[in-house]
Design a protein around this motif. Structure first.
Motif, short mmCIF file in Angstrom:
data_model
loop_
_atom_site.label_atom_id
_atom_site.label_comp_id
_atom_site.label_asym_id
_atom_site.label_seq_id
_atom_site.Cartn_x
_atom_site.Cartn_y
_atom_site.Cartn_z
N ASN A 117 0.83 -1.20 0.00
CA ASN A 117 0.00 0.00 0.00
C ASN A 117 0.87 1.25 0.00
O ASN A 117 2.02 1.24 0.43
CB ASN A 117 -0.99 -0.01 1.17
CG ASN A 117 -0.31 0.05 2.51
OD1 ASN A 117 0.37 1.02 2.82
ND2 ASN A 117 -0.48 -1.00 3.31
N GLU A 118 0.27 2.31 -0.48
CA GLU A 118 0.98 3.58 -0.65
C GLU A 118 1.34 4.23 0.68
O GLU A 118 2.38 4.89 0.79
CB GLU A 118 0.14 4.53 -1.49
CG GLU A 118 0.86 5.78 -1.91
CD GLU A 118 0.04 6.64 -2.85
OE1 GLU A 118 0.64 7.57 -3.42
OE2 GLU A 118 -1.16 6.40 -3.03
N THR A 119 0.54 4.02 1.70
CA THR A 119 0.81 4.62 3.00
C THR A 119 2.12 4.11 3.58
O THR A 119 2.97 4.89 4.03
CB THR A 119 -0.35 4.34 3.97
OG1 THR A 119 -1.56 4.82 3.38
CG2 THR A 119 -0.13 5.00 5.30
N ASN A 173 5.07 5.42 1.42
CA ASN A 173 5.41 6.82 1.69
C ASN A 173 6.09 6.98 3.04
O ASN A 173 7.02 7.79 3.17
CB ASN A 173 4.17 7.69 1.60
CG ASN A 173 3.72 7.91 0.17
OD1 ASN A 173 4.52 7.82 -0.76
ND2 ASN A 173 2.44 8.17 -0.01
N ALA A 174 5.67 6.23 4.04
CA ALA A 174 6.31 6.31 5.36
C ALA A 174 7.76 5.86 5.26
O ALA A 174 8.65 6.47 5.87
CB ALA A 174 5.55 5.45 6.36
N LYS A 182 8.84 11.86 -1.95
CA LYS A 182 7.69 11.06 -2.39
C LYS A 182 6.89 11.78 -3.48
O LYS A 182 6.03 11.17 -4.10
CB LYS A 182 6.79 10.71 -1.21
CG LYS A 182 6.15 11.88 -0.54
CD LYS A 182 5.26 11.43 0.59
CE LYS A 182 4.54 12.64 1.13
NZ LYS A 182 3.31 12.33 1.76
#
Length: 100
Positions: free
Chosen positions: A61-63, A66-67, A76
């Motif tokens: 997942n993108e979350t 990005n983290a 990002k």
């Protein structure tokens, strides 16, 4: 290492595992972007390849992706490119004229 065969780009880690990649960004220490997935998967997967360690991290997942980018100090909000873009960047200009 980063390769392309028959218009398919992929990364190979030090263990010989390969990952098909779609669009990505190249920095001094990392290559990161999206993995090439089958259309029926319907999801985007992400990767970060550490060039120094020759190790890849995958994210579903993108979350989480990005983290991880933030934790490594990576931008990002960049435009991801395909392999042909970086190939053209490398071989254009004076490098092309200096070929034997």
């Amino acid at each position: 290492m980063l390769y392309q065969i028959d218009s398919s780009a992929y990364i190979e880690d030090k263990r010989g595992n390969t990952y098909n990649i779609d669009n990505f960004v190249v920095t001094d220490d990392f290559v990161y972007g999206t993995l090439d997935r089958l259309p029926e998967d319907g999801k985007t997967a992400y990767f970060v390849f550490d060039l120094k360690l020759s190790r890849i991290e995958n994210f579903e997942n993108e979350t989480a992706f990005n983290a991880y980018l933030i934790s490594k100090g990576l931008n990002k909000n960049v435009k991801y490119q395909d392999f042909s873009y970086y190939y053209d960047q490398y071989w254009s200009g004076w490098r092309f004229f200096l070929l034997p």
